[in-house]
Design an enzyme around this catalytic site. Structure first.
Site, mmCIF file in Angstrom:
data_model
loop_
_atom_site.group_PDB
_atom_site.id
_atom_site.type_symbol
_atom_site.label_atom_id
_atom_site.label_comp_id
_atom_site.label_asym_id
_atom_site.label_seq_id
_atom_site.Cartn_x
_atom_site.Cartn_y
_atom_site.Cartn_z
ATOM 1 N N TYR A 296 0.714 -1.083 0.040
ATOM 2 C CA TYR A 296 0.208 -0.137 0.145
ATOM 3 C C TYR A 296 0.783 1.328 0.157
ATOM 4 C CZ TYR A 296 1.063 0.885 5.001
ATOM 5 O OH TYR A 296 1.542 1.365 6.134
ATOM 6 N N LYS B 263 6.495 -1.990 1.857
ATOM 7 C CA LYS B 263 5.395 -1.393 2.546
ATOM 8 C C LYS B 263 4.245 -2.413 2.313
ATOM 9 C CE LYS B 263 3.211 3.266 3.192
ATOM 10 N NZ LYS B 263 3.304 3.393 4.642
ATOM 11 N N GLU C 243 12.882 2.636 13.432
ATOM 12 C CA GLU C 243 11.824 3.593 13.127
ATOM 13 C C GLU C 243 10.871 3.666 14.371
ATOM 14 O OE1 GLU C 243 9.993 2.789 9.603
ATOM 15 O OE2 GLU C 243 9.709 0.616 10.073
ATOM 16 N N LEU D 2 11.260 1.292 6.646
ATOM 17 C CA LEU D 2 10.680 1.622 5.611
ATOM 18 C C LEU D 2 11.251 2.925 4.943
ATOM 19 C CD1 LEU D 2 7.806 0.982 4.075
ATOM 20 C CD2 LEU D 2 7.275 3.193 4.828
HETATM 21 N N1 PDD Z 1 2.881 5.304 7.465
HETATM 22 N N2 PDD Z 1 7.786 3.898 8.609
HETATM 23 C C1 PDD Z 1 6.674 3.154 8.899
HETATM 24 C C2 PDD Z 1 6.442 1.774 9.439
HETATM 25 C C3 PDD Z 1 5.495 3.714 8.132
HETATM 26 O O1 PDD Z 1 4.137 3.042 8.324
HETATM 27 C C4 PDD Z 1 5.408 4.884 7.718
HETATM 28 C C5 PDD Z 1 4.155 5.712 7.118
HETATM 29 C C6 PDD Z 1 6.699 5.648 7.589
HETATM 30 C C7 PDD Z 1 6.910 7.008 6.907
HETATM 31 O O2 PDD Z 1 6.807 6.745 5.596
HETATM 32 P P1 PDD Z 1 6.468 8.227 4.801
HETATM 33 O O3 PDD Z 1 6.945 9.232 4.973
HETATM 34 O O4 PDD Z 1 6.407 7.638 3.265
HETATM 35 O O5 PDD Z 1 4.626 8.364 4.889
HETATM 36 C C8 PDD Z 1 7.774 5.126 8.118
HETATM 37 C C9 PDD Z 1 1.892 5.569 6.781
HETATM 38 C C10 PDD Z 1 1.775 6.885 6.672
HETATM 39 C C11 PDD Z 1 0.760 4.619 7.197
HETATM 40 O O6 PDD Z 1 0.884 3.622 7.432
HETATM 41 O O7 PDD Z 1 -0.455 5.191 7.439
#
Ligand code: PDD
Length: 285
Positions: free
Chosen positions: A32, A149, A182, A206
């Site tokens: 996703y 992801k 993270e 991620l």
């Molecule tokens: N979350 N690490 C994890 C585990 C995440 O699920 C996310 C993002 C990030 C940050 O990634 P980005 O900057 O590309 O949004 C890091 C999303 C927004 C979610 O699951 O809703």
């Protein structure tokens, strides 16, 4: 009304139906993305699409969709849902097959689903308006391919809930060498003596798009040094500032970890400088 997209159709989300035999439902077999959009303008569409395509390739799903088709889908969803502040959620599962079997079916069409949800307005670089976070800490129990992801988010959900149950809004995660990976739904940064430091990309985390954009903006500006290197638990405890980053939060200051204030417990000056640059440049990505 919330208009979603499912396998070729735009329809009210309540009418979007997916079979219980969909492998996304049975196995979490899919990937996703969440692309932020403010007043009709997307942030980081291309890097989001590139990460999604990499994830699809890594798990052997092919949609045959071009960049323009994905862009068109995002723009149509914005158009149909009113151009406010939206997270555009895209999900591709391996598809629905008539039996439950672990092996990839020979012939199956991916399920493509997308919808929008409201996100807060784009953060402004103002200490008094910053949404601050308090976080818990935990040993990272998730699988070994966190660079994908994946829709299999049970580990992330359990970690997020750990924080919630301790009265916090996120959980910072550490591997078995006590190194920062993270947070459960964000990347993490520390600031020490004016330098911004974040763990390097690998299978343990991620590759966040907000992380990527932030590093690029800071390096282009050149006034704040940025290091991608291992960050230990002790360094997190002694940091002047700690931030978490994600598409719907941009750069969020963490003011306490396990109830201990970060630095002086206030939003920091380096955050202010970084968010100022991010706000000025977010639509260039
Ligand atoms: N979350 N690490 C994890 C585990 C995440 O699920 C996310 C993002 C990030 C940050 O990634 P980005 O900057 O590309 O949004 C890091 C999303 C927004 C979610 O699951 O809703």
């Amino acid at each position: 009304m919330n208009i979603a997209y499912l396998n070729g159709q735009y329809l009210p989300i309540e009418q979007a139906k997916i079979s219980p035999l969909d492998r996304g439902f049975l196995f979490g077999d899919g990937v996703y993305e969440v692309v932020p959009s403010y007043e009709g303008k997307l942030v980081g569409f291309l890097p989001h699409l590139q990460r999604m395509n990499k994830g699809l390739e890594a798990i052997g799903i092919s949609t045959g969709w071009s960049e323009n088709q994905w862009l068109d889908l995002c723009l149509k969803l914005i158009q149909q849902n009113g151009a406010g502040n939206l997270g555009i959620y895209l999900q591709i599962s391996r598809g629905t097959y008539d039996t439950r079997a672990h092996r990839f079916p020979d012939k199956v069409n991916p399920t493509i689903f997308a919808f929008c949800f409201e996100i807060p307005p784009a953060p402004v670089a103002d200490k008094s308006l910053a949404k601050t976070y308090t976080v818990s800490t935990a040993r990272d129990i998730r699988w070994d391919r966190r660079d994908i992801k994946s829709t299999s988010l049970l580990g992330n959900v359990l970690h997020y809930q750990q924080g919630v149950e301790q009265g916090n809004q996120e959980t910072l995660l550490f591997n078995d060498r006590n190194e920062l990976t993270e947070a459960s739904s964000c990347n993490a940064f520390i600031v020490k003596n004016g330098s911004v430091i974040t763990p390097p990309l690998d299978h343990q985390k991620l590759p966040g798009i907000t992380r990527q954009i932030l590093i690029d903006i800071l390096r282009n500006d050149g006034n704040i040094s940025v290091e991608e290197r291992t960050v230990t638990m002790d360094e997190v405890a002694e940091a002047d500032e700690v931030w978490i980053t994600s598409s719907s939060r941009e750069i969020a200051p963490v003011i306490a970890i396990d109830s201990v204030p970060v630095g002086d417990g206030q939003v920091g000056d380096v955050w202010l400088a970084a968010q100022t640059l991010f706000s000025a440049n977010r639509f260039n990505y």
